[in-house]
Design a protein around this motif. Structure first.
Motif, PDB file in Angstrom:
ATOM      1  N   LEU A  20       0.829  -1.194   0.000  1.00 35.09           N
ATOM      2  CA  LEU A  20       0.000   0.000   0.000  1.00 35.09           C
ATOM      3  C   LEU A  20       0.867   1.249   0.000  1.00 35.09           C
ATOM      4  CD1 LEU A  20      -3.297   0.676   1.781  1.00 35.09           C
ATOM      5  CD2 LEU A  20      -1.465   2.316   2.092  1.00 35.09           C
ATOM      6  N   PHE A  21       0.536   2.179  -0.895  1.00 39.26           N
ATOM      7  CA  PHE A  21       1.197   3.469  -0.964  1.00 39.26           C
ATOM      8  C   PHE A  21       0.156   4.544  -0.658  1.00 39.26           C
ATOM      9  CE2 PHE A  21       3.214   0.495  -3.799  1.00 39.26           C
ATOM     10  CZ  PHE A  21       4.573   0.650  -3.544  1.00 39.26           C
ATOM     11  N   GLY A  22       0.454   5.422   0.295  1.00 35.90           N
ATOM     12  CA  GLY A  22      -0.531   6.391   0.717  1.00 35.90           C
ATOM     13  C   GLY A  22      -0.014   7.808   0.777  1.00 35.90           C
ATOM     14  N   LEU A  23      -0.922   8.745   0.553  1.00 38.68           N
ATOM     15  CA  LEU A  23      -0.638  10.168   0.685  1.00 38.68           C
ATOM     16  C   LEU A  23      -1.786  10.805   1.446  1.00 38.68           C
ATOM     17  CD1 LEU A  23       0.705  12.920   0.012  1.00 38.68           C
ATOM     18  CD2 LEU A  23      -0.599  12.893  -2.142  1.00 38.68           C
ATOM     19  N   THR A  24      -1.470  11.477   2.544  1.00 36.72           N
ATOM     20  CA  THR A  24      -2.460  12.234   3.294  1.00 36.72           C
ATOM     21  C   THR A  24      -2.068  13.700   3.256  1.00 36.72           C
ATOM     22  OG1 THR A  24      -2.960  10.382   4.763  1.00 36.72           O
ATOM     23  CG2 THR A  24      -3.570  12.574   5.533  1.00 36.72           C
TER      24      THR A  24
END
Length: 424
Positions: free
Chosen positions: A222-226
């Protein structure tokens, strides 16, 4: 399920949130600025009309041992009973099917969807998660779980790292999870495309079986950006990839072979591919209105089974005096897997894989619900949730010969979900 309405620092808990999206992190939210344990408990009831009933209990505990060092533990207990669709087509006459154990049979009335009423199961699962700072602006998390059912055992691990930028307004994260599952179905593993034998054939138990058990492995990335947009809005974007290898056939599902008039001649055990690659993108936005918060999310999933799905979810958080109410709407739409067939015509060549399980067929689903929570003394909370769920399988384009045009092949499933939770 979310067990707590506390609002801790987003940056502190992003690591746990990312692993939760991988399906491995506990659902409990760690308490902020305290060295005391915090507990979240929940009891949930799920009931389908004349089908499966489930009762699930959860107790989760969390503690901050030092600045941004959190331990989260969770215990889940659930039981399932009722009847589950076995995949066979309805018929204008009574049908008899062999139970999965091979030591008995059950009858299905004319025009009724064939349901296996032997569906019984219980599950125990334990999760543990530890998160802490790794360096300035870096957060890390590791966790594990073990889950056991009478015919299924699963062991999994996960790890995540998050990097904060621009005064903690931007966070990038990467997570990985791995699981090893063992499947030991009642009566053993059926041979794909072999015929379901009847008890009258003479002790069906053990016949047309590959063995006692098999396994599969799952790896998730999983790759995430917040991103904090402004004082009122925050967004999250994720891309996830999942690779599953091993036994993925449902050993309890069958497919009817019918003649040109739609009458069932025999039942074959289904077959699914032994590998699956899934991709999904996820977008979530939370926006603070004058006195309320709207939470919207969208997920698109696609895989090499040709399954594609869209999920829209909206929650509206409305504060009240010493309480809050949260309406919820969720819509789900799915395209059928390439090997989905509600039945097989006699004389047609057998495909490489086949399943009549409506869960890999074309469908849409709608959930409508509401949650009400109230604050109690001692920083505790009591909440109630009630939801109604309607799942509607649809025909992806198959012609229904003869008597199959007069029976329900794509029966809708209705369910109610009720939950009570207490945090202290």
């Amino acid at each position: 399920m979310q067990l707590s309405n506390k609002k801790p620092n987003v940056a502190k808990l992003l690591t746990l949130a990312t692993c939760s999206l991988l399906g491995t992190a506990p659902d409990a939210i760690a308490a902020e600025d305290t060295n005391q344990w915090r507990f979240d408990t929940a009891l949930m009831y799920y009931g389908e009309s004349e089908r499966v009933t489930a009762v699930e209990g959860i107790i989760a505990a969390s503690k901050e041992f030092s600045d941004q060092e959190f331990l989260n533990l969770k215990l889940t207990l659930d039981t399932l009973t009722g009847a589950s669709a076995n995949g066979a087509v309805a018929q204008p006459n009574v049908q008899t099917f062999t139970r999965p154990s091979g030591r008995g049979s059950y009858d299905i009335e004319a025009k009724d969807t064939p349901l296996d009423d032997t569906f019984r199961d219980s599950r125990v699962q334990v999760n543990a998660q530890w998160s802490q700072p790794l360096a300035e602006n870096y957060l890390g998390s590791v966790g594990a779980y073990v889950s056991s059912e009478h015919d299924y055992f699963s062991l999994g691990f996960n790890a995540n790292i998050a990097r904060e930028f621009y005064n903690k307004n931007t966070t990038l994260s990467f997570g990985i999870a791995a699981a090893q599952d063992q499947i030991s179905p009642e009566g053993g593993l059926p041979t794909p495309f072999s015929e379901m034998l009847t008890v009258q054939d003479g002790n069906a138990n053990g016949l047309n079986r590959l063995g006692a058990d098999d396994d599969k492995t799952t790896v998730d990335l999983l790759f995430g950006l917040t991103q904090v947009i402004n004082r009122k809005m925050i967004m999250q974007f994720n891309y996830s990839y999942s690779q599953v290898d091993g036994y993925q056939t449902d050993p309890y599902k069958i497919v009817s072979v019918v003649d040109n008039n739609g009458y069932a001649l025999r039942q074959l055990y289904e077959s699914r591919p032994d590998s699956r690659n899934k991709n999904s993108v996820f977008w979530q936005t939370k926006y603070h209105l004058t006195n309320s918060v709207i939470d919207f999310s969208y997920r698109y999933l696609w895989d090499d089974w040709d399954v594609k799905s869209h999920t829209f979810d909206v929650r509206y958080h409305i504060p009240l005096e010493g309480a809050y109410i949260e309406p919820h709407v969720r819509y789900y739409q799915q395209q059928a897997a390439e090997f989905y067939q509600p039945f097989l015509l006699d004389g047609e060549p057998s495909p490489e894989n086949i399943s009549a399980d409506y869960r890999v067929g074309e469908m849409n689903g709608l959930t409508l619900g509401v949650k009400y929570a109230m604050e109690l003394e001692g920083d505790s909370e009591l909440a109630f949730r009630l939801e109604f769920f309607q799942q509607t399988p649809t025909n992806p384009g198959f012609e229904t010969p003869g008597v199959l045009a007069d029976v329900e092949l794509f029966e809708s499933v209705s369910a109610v979900v009720a939950q009570i939770s207490y945090s202290f």
